[in-house]
Design an enzyme around this catalytic site. Structure first.
Site, PDB file in Angstrom:
ATOM      1  CE  LYS A 136      -1.895   1.561   3.650  1.00  0.00           C
ATOM      2  NZ  LYS A 136      -2.849   2.057   4.795  1.00  0.00           N
ATOM      3  CG  ASP A 154      -7.792   3.309   1.988  1.00  0.00           C
ATOM      4  OD1 ASP A 154      -8.346   2.938   0.991  1.00  0.00           O
ATOM      5  OD2 ASP A 154      -7.612   4.711   2.140  1.00  0.00           O
TER       6      ASP A 154
END
Length: 227
Positions: A136, A154
């Site tokens: 991420k 997320d």
């Protein structure tokens, strides 16, 4: 034989309908959120890397208040590597997990100096070698510092990917792979950004504002709150 041909045609039609739905979702999101820019304030890849590590379990607004002062005092990997850990903890104390983040920043900075000549590397493989950097975080750096498309999964993207029927998985890496298959590569960063915005503003975790959602007619989620 006829039954098999019919099934194949039905599958092709279903796949075609889904591709059309995804294209409409992309177009609708682009119309709702035309401007795409990084939420975290930064002037170079190192600043963005630091800010992204700080952002875990903290809001962008909190990070944007804390990171500038931290980076004014320790503007380079060498300076951050050599910073006293208690000083770092004091500077970022208002953020969640501040002790772990202080240690991660020092270790990450040392790795940048030792492995990459103090330069933030521009590839997923290299970025994920750094302490505190998973896929991420790496995709944030790639997308906003280097212009390399990446899908940032997320909590918002995870939630909306499920509700919008884009992925049936719960694991971020599997969700990322699912989205990579159906979203054009050039749209990966922008799509992630817009999905995050939509999750923050409309498709909330507990009380989604479905009646106000411009995606509701393209959304298969059974929990929709639409009269």
């Amino acid at each position: 034989m006829q039954g098999r041909l019919g099934n194949n045609r039905a599958k092709k039609s279903s796949a075609s309908d889904e591709r059309k739905r995804v294209r409409l979702l992309l177009a609708r999101l682009a119309a709702i959120y035309p401007e795409v820019r990084c939420f975290l304030e930064h002037e170079n890849p190192f600043q963005l890397l630091v800010a992204t590590i700080l952002s875990a379990q903290s809001t962008d607004e909190q990070v944007n208040r804390v990171a500038p002062r931290l980076l004014r005092l320790f503007p380079t990997p060498e300076a951050l590597r050599d910073a006293p850990v208690d000083k770092l903890e004091g500077l970022i104390r208002s953020l969640g997990l501040f002790r772990a983040k202080a240690r991660a920043l020092k270790k990450m900075s040392a790795e940048l100096v030792e492995k990459f000549g103090s330069k933030v590397p521009p590839t997923m493989q290299e970025l994920t070698q750094l302490t505190g950097v998973g896929r991420k975080t790496a995709n944030v750096i790639l997308g906003y510092a280097f212009g390399t498309p990446g899908i940032v999964v997320d909590t918002h993207v995870k939630r909306l990917a499920g509700r919008l029927g884009l992925s049936a998985h719960a694991e971020p890496e599997k969700i990322e792979r699912d989205l990579m298959k159906i979203i054009p590569r050039k749209e990966w960063t922008n799509f992630s950004h817009r999905l995050i915005l939509h999750g923050r503003r409309v498709c909330h975790a507990r009380k989604p504002r479905c009646e106000e959602c411009n995606l509701r007619h393209l959304c298969p989620w059974e929990g929709k709150r639409v009269s």
